[in-house]
Scaffold this motif. Structure first.
Motif, PDB file in Angstrom:
ATOM      1  N   PHE A 109      -8.590  -8.364  -6.358  1.00 49.42           N
ATOM      2  CA  PHE A 109      -7.920  -9.427  -7.109  1.00 49.42           C
ATOM      3  C   PHE A 109      -6.682  -8.880  -7.814  1.00 49.42           C
ATOM      4  O   PHE A 109      -5.626  -9.523  -7.831  1.00 49.42           O
ATOM      5  CB  PHE A 109      -8.889 -10.033  -8.127  1.00 49.42           C
ATOM      6  CG  PHE A 109      -8.266 -11.074  -9.009  1.00 49.42           C
ATOM      7  CD1 PHE A 109      -7.954 -12.334  -8.511  1.00 49.42           C
ATOM      8  CD2 PHE A 109      -7.978 -10.802 -10.336  1.00 49.42           C
ATOM      9  CE1 PHE A 109      -7.365 -13.299  -9.314  1.00 49.42           C
ATOM     10  CE2 PHE A 109      -7.395 -11.752 -11.158  1.00 49.42           C
ATOM     11  CZ  PHE A 109      -7.088 -13.012 -10.647  1.00 49.42           C
ATOM     12  N   ALA A 110      -6.806  -7.675  -8.380  1.00 49.45           N
ATOM     13  CA  ALA A 110      -5.685  -7.068  -9.101  1.00 49.45           C
ATOM     14  C   ALA A 110      -4.513  -6.762  -8.180  1.00 49.45           C
ATOM     15  O   ALA A 110      -3.380  -6.628  -8.644  1.00 49.45           O
ATOM     16  CB  ALA A 110      -6.153  -5.791  -9.801  1.00 49.45           C
ATOM     17  N   ALA A 111      -4.773  -6.667  -6.871  1.00 50.87           N
ATOM     18  CA  ALA A 111      -3.730  -6.246  -5.925  1.00 50.87           C
ATOM     19  C   ALA A 111      -2.969  -7.420  -5.305  1.00 50.87           C
ATOM     20  O   ALA A 111      -2.153  -7.207  -4.416  1.00 50.87           O
ATOM     21  CB  ALA A 111      -4.357  -5.407  -4.816  1.00 50.87           C
ATOM     22  N   VAL A 122     -11.953 -17.031  -6.059  1.00 54.63           N
ATOM     23  CA  VAL A 122     -12.554 -15.830  -5.467  1.00 54.63           C
ATOM     24  C   VAL A 122     -12.580 -14.699  -6.495  1.00 54.63           C
ATOM     25  O   VAL A 122     -13.530 -13.917  -6.557  1.00 54.63           O
ATOM     26  CB  VAL A 122     -11.789 -15.405  -4.203  1.00 54.63           C
ATOM     27  CG1 VAL A 122     -12.432 -14.181  -3.572  1.00 54.63           C
ATOM     28  CG2 VAL A 122     -11.758 -16.549  -3.183  1.00 54.63           C
ATOM     29  N   GLY A 123     -11.544 -14.635  -7.332  1.00 52.62           N
ATOM     30  CA  GLY A 123     -11.521 -13.631  -8.393  1.00 52.62           C
ATOM     31  C   GLY A 123     -12.674 -13.825  -9.375  1.00 52.62           C
ATOM     32  O   GLY A 123     -13.277 -12.848  -9.839  1.00 52.62           O
ATOM     33  N   PHE A 134      -8.362 -12.490   0.007  1.00 53.50           N
ATOM     34  CA  PHE A 134      -7.181 -12.621  -0.851  1.00 53.50           C
ATOM     35  C   PHE A 134      -5.866 -12.654  -0.067  1.00 53.50           C
ATOM     36  O   PHE A 134      -5.023 -13.526  -0.315  1.00 53.50           O
ATOM     37  CB  PHE A 134      -7.166 -11.501  -1.895  1.00 53.50           C
ATOM     38  CG  PHE A 134      -8.169 -11.686  -2.998  1.00 53.50           C
ATOM     39  CD1 PHE A 134      -8.069 -12.748  -3.891  1.00 53.50           C
ATOM     40  CD2 PHE A 134      -9.234 -10.808  -3.132  1.00 53.50           C
ATOM     41  CE1 PHE A 134      -8.996 -12.930  -4.907  1.00 53.50           C
ATOM     42  CE2 PHE A 134     -10.166 -10.974  -4.145  1.00 53.50           C
ATOM     43  CZ  PHE A 134     -10.059 -12.039  -5.034  1.00 53.50           C
ATOM     44  N   PRO A 135      -5.646 -11.738   0.892  1.00 52.02           N
ATOM     45  CA  PRO A 135      -4.414 -11.850   1.685  1.00 52.02           C
ATOM     46  C   PRO A 135      -4.342 -13.169   2.455  1.00 52.02           C
ATOM     47  O   PRO A 135      -3.265 -13.751   2.577  1.00 52.02           O
ATOM     48  CB  PRO A 135      -4.506 -10.652   2.639  1.00 52.02           C
ATOM     49  CG  PRO A 135      -5.412  -9.688   1.964  1.00 52.02           C
ATOM     50  CD  PRO A 135      -6.405 -10.524   1.238  1.00 52.02           C
ATOM     51  N   LEU A 139      -3.367   1.282  -1.630  1.00 54.60           N
ATOM     52  CA  LEU A 139      -4.501   0.550  -1.055  1.00 54.60           C
ATOM     53  C   LEU A 139      -4.206  -0.942  -0.972  1.00 54.60           C
ATOM     54  O   LEU A 139      -4.596  -1.611  -0.007  1.00 54.60           O
ATOM     55  CB  LEU A 139      -5.759   0.785  -1.889  1.00 54.60           C
ATOM     56  CG  LEU A 139      -6.325   2.212  -1.890  1.00 54.60           C
ATOM     57  CD1 LEU A 139      -7.523   2.309  -2.823  1.00 54.60           C
ATOM     58  CD2 LEU A 139      -6.710   2.643  -0.478  1.00 54.60           C
ATOM     59  N   GLY A 140      -3.514  -1.461  -1.987  1.00 53.96           N
ATOM     60  CA  GLY A 140      -3.174  -2.884  -1.975  1.00 53.96           C
ATOM     61  C   GLY A 140      -2.252  -3.238  -0.823  1.00 53.96           C
ATOM     62  O   GLY A 140      -2.500  -4.195  -0.074  1.00 53.96           O
ATOM     63  N   HIS A 141      -1.179  -2.482  -0.653  1.00 52.03           N
ATOM     64  CA  HIS A 141      -0.258  -2.722   0.463  1.00 52.03           C
ATOM     65  C   HIS A 141      -0.989  -2.555   1.796  1.00 52.03           C
ATOM     66  O   HIS A 141      -0.789  -3.350   2.728  1.00 52.03           O
ATOM     67  CB  HIS A 141       0.908  -1.728   0.403  1.00 52.03           C
ATOM     68  CG  HIS A 141       1.871  -1.986  -0.710  1.00 52.03           C
ATOM     69  ND1 HIS A 141       2.489  -3.208  -0.898  1.00 52.03           N
ATOM     70  CD2 HIS A 141       2.340  -1.172  -1.698  1.00 52.03           C
ATOM     71  CE1 HIS A 141       3.294  -3.137  -1.941  1.00 52.03           C
ATOM     72  NE2 HIS A 141       3.226  -1.911  -2.452  1.00 52.03           N
ATOM     73  N   SER A 142      -1.827  -1.544   1.883  1.00 48.34           N
ATOM     74  CA  SER A 142      -2.546  -1.285   3.139  1.00 48.34           C
ATOM     75  C   SER A 142      -3.510  -2.420   3.476  1.00 48.34           C
ATOM     76  O   SER A 142      -3.711  -2.740   4.655  1.00 48.34           O
ATOM     77  CB  SER A 142      -3.321   0.037   3.040  1.00 48.34           C
ATOM     78  OG  SER A 142      -2.445   1.118   2.788  1.00 48.34           O
TER      79      SER A 142
END
Length: 269
Positions: free
Chosen positions: A85-87, A123-124, A193-194, A250-253
Motif C-alpha cells: 500500500f505504501a508503494a 485493499v489497504g 494495487f498496480p 521493490l515498489g518499482h519492481s
C-alpha cells in the motif's frame, strides 16, 4: 473517471484481467527494471520513503516505552505487510515512465487524487486488518509461552528467546504463523494495487486477480516474496533507514512484475 468502482463493478460484462505464465527470469528482469526506475528518479523517492522507516521507528519506540518489548520483532516484520500500500506512489512513477510521461516528484503525490484511490484504500484497509491480526496473534503466542507479564528489559528478553526452550518455541511458532500472514498478504496484493492503479476493476476483482496470478505462477511469486522478505530484512538492519532505498526498488519492481504477469488491457481486447 468519476465513476470508478470501489469494491466491484456492476457491469456483468466486465473483462477479467488475463494472467500470463511467468518464469524466474521474469522476476529477475522485473527487479532489474525496478532498479532502472529507481536510478532514474532516486532523489524524491528516497525523500518520500524516509517517512516509512520513521513510522517504523516510532512504533518501535512506542513498544519499548509501553511495556510491549515482546512486540518489537512482530512490529518490524509485520510492518512489511503494509508495504504494498505504501508503494502506490512508486507504481505511478513507473507507470508514467513506461508511458514516457513526466515523472517529476509531484506526480507521486497526485496519484492520491485519482478516482481509483477509494478502491486502493479498501485493499489497504484489508492489509491493516491483517497487520493488526498478526500483532494480536504474536501477543497470544508470547502469552502462551511466557505468561501475561511483559519483559522487563530488551536484552534480557532477547537472551531468553535465544537460549531457552520456550524461546526457541516462540521463534519457530511465531515465524511459522508469520509466514502464513505474509503469504496471504503476498497472494492478495502483489498484483492488486498496480492493477487498481491501471484499470477500473474494483477491489474485489483486483484481489481475485492477484490470487489467480499467485496460483498460476507459484514458484516465481514465492521467489518474489523471498526477495521482498530478504530486501526488507537487509533494509531494516541499520535502524530501518535502509528501507528508504529497498522499498522504492521493490515498489518499482512490483509494477514491472504486474506488467509481466497480467496481459495489458489493449492486448486482451
Amino acid at each position: 473517471m468519476a465513476d470508478f468502482h470501489v469494491l466491484g463493478t456492476s457491469d456483468e460484462a466486465v473483462v477479467h484481467p488475463k494472467i500470463r505464465r511467468i518464469s524466474v527470469a521474469d522476476v529477475v528482469d522485473a527487479l532489474r527494471l525496478g532498479l532502472n526506475d529507481f536510478w532514474e528518479r532516486p532523489s524524491h523517492i528516497v525523500f518520500l520513503f524516509l517517512i516509512y522507516p520513521l513510522i517504523g521507528a516510532v512504533l518501535i519506540m512506542w513498544a519499548s516505552g509501553g511495556n510491549a518489548l515482546q512486540l518489537i520483532y512482530p512490529i518490524m516484520s509485520g510492518f512489511a505487510l503494509l508495504g504494498p500500500f505504501a508503494a502506490v506512489s512508486l507504481y505511478e512513477i513507473s507507470r508514467r515512465r513506461e508511458q514516457k510521461l513526466d515523472t517529476s516528484w509531484v506526480h507521486a503525490f497526485e496519484v492520491w487524487k485519482s478516482p481509483c484511490v477509494p478502491a486502493i484504500a479498501a485493499v489497504g484497509a484489508m492489509l491493516l486488518v491483517l497487520y493488526v491480526a498478526w500483532l494480536f496473534s504474536a501477543q497470544l503466542i508470547y502469552q502462551s509461552l511466557f505468561g501475561s507479564e511483559a519483559p522487563v528489559a530488551l536484552w534480557t528478553f532477547v537472551g531468553e528467546v535465544l537460549t531457552t526452550q520456550r524461546g526457541w518455541a516462540l521463534i519457530i511458532v511465531g515465524n511459522g504463523i508469520g509466514f502464513v500472514f505474509a503469504l496471504v498478504a503476498l497472494a492478495t496484493t502483489v498484483i492488486a494495487f498496480p492493477l487498481l492503479l491501471d484499470r477500473d476493476v474494483g477491489a474485489l476483482l483486483a484481489v481475485e486477480t492477484s490470487v489467480k496470478a499467485m496460483l498460476a505462477n507459484p514458484v516465481p511469486m514465492l521467489l518474489w516474496g523471498l526477495i521482498v522478505t530478504m530486501g526488507l530484512l537487509i533494509g531494516s538492519l541499520p535502524f530501518l533507514v535502509g528501507l528508504a532505498i529497498v522499498l522504492p526498488v521493490l515498489g518499482h519492481s512490483t509494477w514491472h512484475l504486474y506488467r509481466k504477469a497480467v496481459v495489458a488491457e489493449r492486448e486482451a481486447t
